[in-house]
Design a protein around this motif. Structure first.
Motif, mmCIF file in Angstrom:
data_model
loop_
_atom_site.group_PDB
_atom_site.id
_atom_site.type_symbol
_atom_site.label_atom_id
_atom_site.label_comp_id
_atom_site.label_asym_id
_atom_site.label_seq_id
_atom_site.Cartn_x
_atom_site.Cartn_y
_atom_site.Cartn_z
ATOM 1 N N LEU A 1 -7.785 -13.222 1.931
ATOM 2 C CA LEU A 1 -6.393 -13.071 1.522
ATOM 3 C C LEU A 1 -6.053 -11.613 1.248
ATOM 4 O O LEU A 1 -6.910 -10.833 0.821
ATOM 5 C CB LEU A 1 -6.109 -13.875 0.250
ATOM 6 N N ALA A 2 -4.795 -11.278 1.465
ATOM 7 C CA ALA A 2 -4.249 -9.973 1.095
ATOM 8 C C ALA A 2 -3.220 -10.198 -0.002
ATOM 9 O O ALA A 2 -2.275 -10.962 0.176
ATOM 10 C CB ALA A 2 -3.602 -9.308 2.301
ATOM 11 N N PHE A 3 -3.428 -9.583 -1.157
ATOM 12 C CA PHE A 3 -2.463 -9.604 -2.254
ATOM 13 C C PHE A 3 -1.600 -8.360 -2.074
ATOM 14 O O PHE A 3 -2.092 -7.240 -2.201
ATOM 15 C CB PHE A 3 -3.169 -9.565 -3.609
ATOM 16 N N ILE A 4 -0.319 -8.556 -1.771
ATOM 17 C CA ILE A 4 0.577 -7.442 -1.448
ATOM 18 C C ILE A 4 1.678 -7.374 -2.506
ATOM 19 O O ILE A 4 2.585 -8.202 -2.510
ATOM 20 C CB ILE A 4 1.183 -7.620 -0.039
ATOM 21 N N PRO A 5 1.611 -6.390 -3.427
ATOM 22 C CA PRO A 5 2.674 -6.269 -4.431
ATOM 23 C C PRO A 5 3.939 -5.711 -3.796
ATOM 24 O O PRO A 5 3.880 -4.812 -2.951
ATOM 25 C CB PRO A 5 2.087 -5.292 -5.463
ATOM 26 N N ILE A 6 5.083 -6.251 -4.176
ATOM 27 C CA ILE A 6 6.361 -5.837 -3.605
ATOM 28 C C ILE A 6 6.657 -4.374 -3.919
ATOM 29 O O ILE A 6 7.291 -3.680 -3.128
ATOM 30 C CB ILE A 6 7.493 -6.760 -4.107
ATOM 31 N N ASP A 7 6.154 -3.864 -5.058
ATOM 32 C CA ASP A 7 6.439 -2.470 -5.442
ATOM 33 C C ASP A 7 5.627 -1.451 -4.638
ATOM 34 O O ASP A 7 5.783 -0.251 -4.810
ATOM 35 C CB ASP A 7 6.215 -2.267 -6.937
ATOM 36 N N GLY A 8 4.741 -1.926 -3.751
ATOM 37 C CA GLY A 8 3.969 -1.013 -2.914
ATOM 38 C C GLY A 8 2.848 -0.288 -3.635
ATOM 39 O O GLY A 8 2.360 0.738 -3.160
ATOM 40 N N SER A 9 2.409 -0.818 -4.766
ATOM 41 C CA SER A 9 1.391 -0.127 -5.571
ATOM 42 C C SER A 9 -0.033 -0.272 -5.035
ATOM 43 O O SER A 9 -0.974 0.192 -5.662
ATOM 44 C CB SER A 9 1.450 -0.617 -7.024
ATOM 45 N N GLY A 10 -0.206 -0.900 -3.906
ATOM 46 C CA GLY A 10 -1.538 -0.993 -3.301
ATOM 47 C C GLY A 10 -1.984 -2.430 -3.114
ATOM 48 O O GLY A 10 -1.963 -3.224 -4.059
ATOM 49 N N ASN A 11 -2.383 -2.741 -1.903
ATOM 50 C CA ASN A 11 -2.852 -4.092 -1.581
ATOM 51 C C ASN A 11 -4.277 -4.293 -2.095
ATOM 52 O O ASN A 11 -5.047 -3.347 -2.206
ATOM 53 C CB ASN A 11 -2.844 -4.313 -0.067
ATOM 54 N N VAL A 12 -4.609 -5.550 -2.354
ATOM 55 C CA VAL A 12 -5.970 -5.931 -2.734
ATOM 56 C C VAL A 12 -6.388 -7.056 -1.796
ATOM 57 O O VAL A 12 -5.608 -7.974 -1.530
ATOM 58 C CB VAL A 12 -6.041 -6.393 -4.213
ATOM 59 N N TYR A 13 -7.610 -6.974 -1.291
ATOM 60 C CA TYR A 13 -8.115 -7.942 -0.329
ATOM 61 C C TYR A 13 -9.280 -8.703 -0.951
ATOM 62 O O TYR A 13 -10.198 -8.090 -1.477
ATOM 63 C CB TYR A 13 -8.549 -7.234 0.954
ATOM 64 N N ILE B 1 -3.360 -6.667 -12.011
ATOM 65 C CA ILE B 1 -2.432 -7.729 -12.402
ATOM 66 C C ILE B 1 -1.445 -7.975 -11.252
ATOM 67 O O ILE B 1 -0.889 -7.027 -10.697
ATOM 68 C CB ILE B 1 -1.671 -7.353 -13.686
ATOM 69 N N PHE B 2 -1.248 -9.255 -10.913
ATOM 70 C CA PHE B 2 -0.276 -9.633 -9.883
ATOM 71 C C PHE B 2 0.688 -10.654 -10.457
ATOM 72 O O PHE B 2 0.278 -11.712 -10.922
ATOM 73 C CB PHE B 2 -0.980 -10.216 -8.659
ATOM 74 N N SER B 3 1.975 -10.326 -10.430
ATOM 75 C CA SER B 3 3.013 -11.222 -10.922
ATOM 76 C C SER B 3 3.345 -12.244 -9.846
ATOM 77 O O SER B 3 3.437 -11.914 -8.663
ATOM 78 C CB SER B 3 4.259 -10.408 -11.277
ATOM 79 N N LYS B 4 3.567 -13.483 -10.254
ATOM 80 C CA LYS B 4 3.904 -14.535 -9.287
ATOM 81 C C LYS B 4 5.255 -14.286 -8.625
ATOM 82 O O LYS B 4 5.506 -14.746 -7.527
ATOM 83 C CB LYS B 4 3.875 -15.917 -9.951
ATOM 84 N N THR B 5 6.143 -13.540 -9.290
ATOM 85 C CA THR B 5 7.481 -13.302 -8.740
ATOM 86 C C THR B 5 7.555 -12.064 -7.847
ATOM 87 O O THR B 5 8.542 -11.877 -7.147
ATOM 88 C CB THR B 5 8.515 -13.152 -9.874
ATOM 89 N N SER B 6 6.538 -11.224 -7.884
ATOM 90 C CA SER B 6 6.629 -9.989 -7.090
ATOM 91 C C SER B 6 5.351 -9.711 -6.298
ATOM 92 O O SER B 6 4.992 -8.570 -6.083
ATOM 93 C CB SER B 6 6.957 -8.803 -8.005
ATOM 94 N N THR B 7 4.682 -10.797 -5.873
ATOM 95 C CA THR B 7 3.466 -10.647 -5.074
ATOM 96 C C THR B 7 3.557 -11.537 -3.846
ATOM 97 O O THR B 7 3.892 -12.718 -3.944
ATOM 98 C CB THR B 7 2.214 -11.039 -5.891
ATOM 99 N N GLN B 8 3.266 -10.958 -2.726
ATOM 100 C CA GLN B 8 3.184 -11.710 -1.478
ATOM 101 C C GLN B 8 1.704 -11.920 -1.180
ATOM 102 O O GLN B 8 0.920 -10.981 -1.220
ATOM 103 C CB GLN B 8 3.836 -10.903 -0.357
ATOM 104 N N ILE B 9 1.317 -13.166 -0.892
ATOM 105 C CA ILE B 9 -0.063 -13.445 -0.512
ATOM 106 C C ILE B 9 -0.070 -13.836 0.958
ATOM 107 O O ILE B 9 0.517 -14.831 1.358
ATOM 108 C CB ILE B 9 -0.695 -14.555 -1.366
ATOM 109 N N SER B 10 -0.736 -13.007 1.746
ATOM 110 C CA SER B 10 -0.836 -13.227 3.186
ATOM 111 C C SER B 10 -2.279 -13.503 3.557
ATOM 112 O O SER B 10 -3.199 -13.010 2.895
ATOM 113 C CB SER B 10 -0.383 -11.979 3.948
ATOM 114 N N PHE B 11 -2.474 -14.265 4.627
ATOM 115 C CA PHE B 11 -3.823 -14.395 5.163
ATOM 116 C C PHE B 11 -4.219 -13.049 5.748
ATOM 117 O O PHE B 11 -3.401 -12.351 6.357
ATOM 118 C CB PHE B 11 -3.902 -15.478 6.234
#
Length: 194
Positions: A112-124, A149-159
């Motif tokens: 998974l890729a955790f992608i914060p909407i604010d662009g602060s850096g992806n985590v895999y 920390i990843f907020s449920k309202t501002s995080t996109q989770i992509s494969f």
């Protein structure tokens, strides 16, 4: 790491090798040969300056056309968080997408890729276990905590998919002396996931 340019919808094609058994009498049987369909997707990129073009060209040179696979997010909201994720949480809770039943058994869908909407850096992260909670949610156990920390309202989770360039050819279109764009097609290689 570079997000695609969202000037239009991203098109995705799913291909799967099928065996069709037709005995000429009775029903026809269609059996998938592989567990995971092969996804082909085009990504358009906006290259804002010569430095961005240099980074993009270096990426292309490292791939040797279709030779070298690489990891890339789908850049879609594939899974939806139910709760916020703390930096030390060993697992995440998602809205049920039947991940445990259909996706988790496929090795290619365990990243998974955790992608914060604010662009602060992806985590895999890699998923090591999945459980359907029976209440419309599923719990996914991570190989290691996210460390962020990843907020449920501002995080996109992509494969996170392992892919190759779909073609040896690539083009960069220059709009001005400083601005360019490029579109690359990727083809997922699910059978090559380590």
């Amino acid at each position: 790491e570079l997000a695609p340019n969202w000037v239009s919808e991203l098109n995705r094609t799913y291909k799967q090798s099928l065996a069709i058994l037709d005995p000429k009498i009775g029903p026809i049987s269609v059996i998938p040969k592989g567990a995971t369909p092969v996804v082909e997707q085009e990504f358009p990129w906006y290259l804002a300056n010569h430095a961005a073009v240099t980074v993009f060209r270096a990426f292309l040179a490292r791939q040797f056309g279709q030779l070298s696979p690489f990891w890339i997010p789908t850049w879609d909201q594939d899974l939806v968080l139910v709760n916020d994720v703390a930096a030390a949480d060993p697992s995440i809770m998602i809205a049920s997408e039947f991940y445990t039943r259909f996706f988790f058994p496929a090795k290619a869908r365990q990243y998974l890729a955790f992608i914060p909407i604010d662009g602060s850096g992806n985590v895999y992260k890699k998923i090591t276990a999945a459980a359907d909670n029976g209440d419309g949610t599923e719990t996914l156990t991570l190989e290691t905590p996210t460390g962020k920390i990843f907020s449920k309202t501002s995080t996109q989770i992509s494969f996170l998919t392992l892919a190759r360039l779909a073609s040896d050819d690539s083009e960069i279109e220059w709009s001005t002396a400083d601005l360019a764009q490029a579109t690359l097609a990727f083809q997922e290689v699910p059978t090559e996931v380590p």
